[in-house]
Design a protein around this motif. Structure first.
Motif, PDB file in Angstrom:
ATOM      1  N   GLN A  15      33.996  48.690  38.308  1.00 41.02           N
ATOM      2  CA  GLN A  15      35.055  49.440  37.637  1.00 41.02           C
ATOM      3  C   GLN A  15      36.440  48.846  37.931  1.00 41.02           C
ATOM      4  OE1 GLN A  15      34.727  51.831  35.384  1.00 41.02           O
ATOM      5  NE2 GLN A  15      36.924  52.096  35.152  1.00 41.02           N
ATOM      6  N   TRP A  16      36.685  48.483  39.193  1.00 42.00           N
ATOM      7  CA  TRP A  16      37.996  47.939  39.553  1.00 42.00           C
ATOM      8  C   TRP A  16      38.261  46.626  38.830  1.00 42.00           C
ATOM      9  CZ3 TRP A  16      38.624  43.221  41.930  1.00 42.00           C
ATOM     10  CH2 TRP A  16      37.493  42.659  42.533  1.00 42.00           C
ATOM     11  N   GLN A  17      37.210  45.825  38.608  1.00 39.33           N
ATOM     12  CA  GLN A  17      37.387  44.570  37.879  1.00 39.33           C
ATOM     13  C   GLN A  17      37.679  44.841  36.408  1.00 39.33           C
ATOM     14  OE1 GLN A  17      33.697  42.522  39.042  1.00 39.33           O
ATOM     15  NE2 GLN A  17      34.976  41.008  40.079  1.00 39.33           N
ATOM     16  N   ALA A  18      36.978  45.802  35.821  1.00 37.79           N
ATOM     17  CA  ALA A  18      37.222  46.149  34.422  1.00 37.79           C
ATOM     18  C   ALA A  18      38.656  46.636  34.239  1.00 37.79           C
ATOM     19  CB  ALA A  18      36.219  47.205  33.958  1.00 37.79           C
ATOM     20  N   GLU A  19      39.128  47.453  35.179  1.00 34.00           N
ATOM     21  CA  GLU A  19      40.505  47.953  35.103  1.00 34.00           C
ATOM     22  C   GLU A  19      41.512  46.811  35.189  1.00 34.00           C
ATOM     23  OE1 GLU A  19      40.636  50.895  38.199  1.00 34.00           O
ATOM     24  OE2 GLU A  19      39.336  52.264  37.081  1.00 34.00           O
ATOM     25  N   LEU A  20      41.263  45.850  36.080  1.00 33.00           N
ATOM     26  CA  LEU A  20      42.161  44.690  36.172  1.00 33.00           C
ATOM     27  C   LEU A  20      42.124  43.859  34.889  1.00 33.00           C
ATOM     28  CD1 LEU A  20      41.807  43.347  39.835  1.00 33.00           C
ATOM     29  CD2 LEU A  20      43.889  44.135  38.706  1.00 33.00           C
ATOM     30  N   CYS A  21      40.948  43.702  34.307  1.00 34.02           N
ATOM     31  CA  CYS A  21      40.837  42.953  33.045  1.00 34.02           C
ATOM     32  C   CYS A  21      41.659  43.610  31.946  1.00 34.02           C
ATOM     33  CB  CYS A  21      39.379  42.829  32.612  1.00 34.02           C
ATOM     34  SG  CYS A  21      38.403  41.684  33.603  1.00 34.02           S
ATOM     35  N   ASP A  61      33.625  38.801  43.559  1.00 36.47           N
ATOM     36  CA  ASP A  61      34.555  39.622  44.335  1.00 36.47           C
ATOM     37  C   ASP A  61      36.014  39.510  43.902  1.00 36.47           C
ATOM     38  OD1 ASP A  61      35.029  37.040  45.169  1.00 36.47           O
ATOM     39  OD2 ASP A  61      35.028  37.502  47.298  1.00 36.47           O
ATOM     40  N   ALA A  62      36.273  39.013  42.682  1.00 35.45           N
ATOM     41  CA  ALA A  62      37.665  38.841  42.258  1.00 35.45           C
ATOM     42  C   ALA A  62      37.795  38.815  40.743  1.00 35.45           C
ATOM     43  CB  ALA A  62      38.236  37.555  42.850  1.00 35.45           C
ATOM     44  N   VAL A  63      39.029  38.988  40.309  1.00 40.26           N
ATOM     45  CA  VAL A  63      39.415  38.753  38.920  1.00 40.26           C
ATOM     46  C   VAL A  63      40.544  37.730  38.981  1.00 40.26           C
ATOM     47  CG1 VAL A  63      40.401  39.741  36.820  1.00 40.26           C
ATOM     48  CG2 VAL A  63      38.796  41.088  38.190  1.00 40.26           C
ATOM     49  N   LYS A  90      44.302  35.040  42.077  1.00 43.94           N
ATOM     50  CA  LYS A  90      42.984  35.649  42.281  1.00 43.94           C
ATOM     51  C   LYS A  90      43.202  37.012  42.919  1.00 43.94           C
ATOM     52  CE  LYS A  90      39.459  33.055  43.302  1.00 43.94           C
ATOM     53  NZ  LYS A  90      38.433  32.221  43.934  1.00 43.94           N
ATOM     54  N   LEU A  91      42.784  38.052  42.214  1.00 44.81           N
ATOM     55  CA  LEU A  91      42.963  39.423  42.678  1.00 44.81           C
ATOM     56  C   LEU A  91      41.634  39.986  43.160  1.00 44.81           C
ATOM     57  CD1 LEU A  91      45.166  40.451  39.670  1.00 44.81           C
ATOM     58  CD2 LEU A  91      45.979  40.041  41.986  1.00 44.81           C
ATOM     59  N   LYS A  92      41.648  40.555  44.348  1.00 45.45           N
ATOM     60  CA  LYS A  92      40.437  41.138  44.935  1.00 45.45           C
ATOM     61  C   LYS A  92      40.542  42.659  44.917  1.00 45.45           C
ATOM     62  CE  LYS A  92      39.331  37.112  47.599  1.00 45.45           C
ATOM     63  NZ  LYS A  92      37.999  36.711  47.838  1.00 45.45           N
ATOM     64  N   GLY A  94      41.240  46.280  45.528  1.00 51.89           N
ATOM     65  CA  GLY A  94      42.347  46.900  46.243  1.00 51.89           C
ATOM     66  C   GLY A  94      43.697  46.258  45.972  1.00 51.89           C
ATOM     67  N   GLN A  95      43.696  45.082  45.359  1.00 47.90           N
ATOM     68  CA  GLN A  95      44.949  44.417  45.015  1.00 47.90           C
ATOM     69  C   GLN A  95      45.339  44.800  43.587  1.00 47.90           C
ATOM     70  OE1 GLN A  95      43.648  40.283  45.910  1.00 47.90           O
ATOM     71  NE2 GLN A  95      45.567  40.183  47.065  1.00 47.90           N
ATOM     72  N   ALA A  96      46.597  45.098  43.400  1.00 45.76           N
ATOM     73  CA  ALA A  96      47.091  45.448  42.072  1.00 45.76           C
ATOM     74  C   ALA A  96      47.699  44.212  41.411  1.00 45.76           C
ATOM     75  CB  ALA A  96      48.137  46.551  42.174  1.00 45.76           C
ATOM     76  N   ALA A  97      47.591  44.165  40.112  1.00 43.75           N
ATOM     77  CA  ALA A  97      48.249  43.099  39.351  1.00 43.75           C
ATOM     78  C   ALA A  97      49.703  43.499  39.165  1.00 43.75           C
ATOM     79  CB  ALA A  97      47.563  42.924  38.005  1.00 43.75           C
ATOM     80  N   ASP A  98      50.621  42.629  39.527  1.00 40.68           N
ATOM     81  CA  ASP A  98      52.042  42.879  39.299  1.00 40.68           C
ATOM     82  C   ASP A  98      52.323  42.526  37.840  1.00 40.68           C
ATOM     83  OD1 ASP A  98      54.829  42.825  39.089  1.00 40.68           O
ATOM     84  OD2 ASP A  98      55.099  41.991  41.101  1.00 40.68           O
ATOM     85  N   ALA A  99      52.170  43.519  36.978  1.00 42.73           N
ATOM     86  CA  ALA A  99      52.265  43.287  35.535  1.00 42.73           C
ATOM     87  C   ALA A  99      53.629  42.725  35.135  1.00 42.73           C
ATOM     88  CB  ALA A  99      51.966  44.579  34.771  1.00 42.73           C
ATOM     89  N   GLU A 100      54.667  43.211  35.751  1.00 42.92           N
ATOM     90  CA  GLU A 100      56.015  42.739  35.407  1.00 42.92           C
ATOM     91  C   GLU A 100      56.169  41.254  35.741  1.00 42.92           C
ATOM     92  OE1 GLU A 100      60.602  43.699  36.675  1.00 42.92           O
ATOM     93  OE2 GLU A 100      59.174  45.372  36.628  1.00 42.92           O
ATOM     94  N   LEU A 101      55.739  40.869  36.931  1.00 46.01           N
ATOM     95  CA  LEU A 101      55.831  39.471  37.350  1.00 46.01           C
ATOM     96  C   LEU A 101      54.966  38.581  36.463  1.00 46.01           C
ATOM     97  CD1 LEU A 101      56.636  37.185  39.339  1.00 46.01           C
ATOM     98  CD2 LEU A 101      54.615  37.841  40.683  1.00 46.01           C
TER      99      LEU A 101
END
Length: 113
Positions: A15-21, A61-63, A90-92, A94-101
Motif C-alpha cells: 500500500q505504501w508503494q502504491a501511495e508513493l506511485c 523495498d523502495a519506490v 529511492k524512497l523506502k 516511511g519516507q515521504a516524497a517531497d512533492a514540492e522539491l
C-alpha cells in the motif's frame, strides 16, 4: 492519464508503494502538464517532446523516481544517485516524497527537453 499506468499502480502489492506511485505521478503532471505517460519496460515513463523526462519504478523495498536531463540541476546532498544526466531518488517505507522539491526539479530538467 494512461490506463496501463493506472493498472500498474493498482497492482502494486504494498500500500505504501502504491501511495508513493500516485504521489509521484501527480508530481510528473504538476511539473509537465502535457507529459506523455506510457508504460515502457514495465515502468511508468513520462515524456516531453518525445524525450524521457521521468520514470517511476518499484522494487521489493523502495519506490524510485528518476529525473532525466538533470545535468544542470542543483540537487540536495545525499538524496539522489546516478550519472549527471539522470538522477534517481529511492524512497523506502516511511519516507515521504517531497512533492514540492521533486516538482521543481523535474520542471527545471524538463525545460531542457
Amino acid at each position: 492519464m494512461n490506463q496501463e499506468v493506472t493498472e500498474f499502480i493498482a497492482a502494486v502489492q504494498q500500500q505504501w508503494q502504491a501511495e508513493l506511485c500516485v504521489k509521484l505521478r501527480e508530481v510528473a503532471y504538476a511539473a509537465i502538464p502535457d507529459a506523455q505517460e506510457r508504460m515502457q519496460y514495465k515502468k511508468p515513463h513520462y515524456l516531453k517532446n518525445g524525450k524521457y523526462a521521468a520514470v517511476i519504478s518499484t522494487s521489493k523495498d523502495a519506490v524510485s523516481f528518476t529525473i532525466f536531463g538533470a545535468s544542470g540541476l542543483e540537487l540536495p546532498n545525499g538524496l539522489f544517485d546516478g550519472p549527471p544526466e539522470r538522477k534517481t531518488i529511492k524512497l523506502k517505507k516511511g519516507q515521504a516524497a517531497d512533492a514540492e522539491l521533486l516538482t521543481s526539479l523535474l520542471r527545471q530538467a524538463a525545460e531542457t527537453l
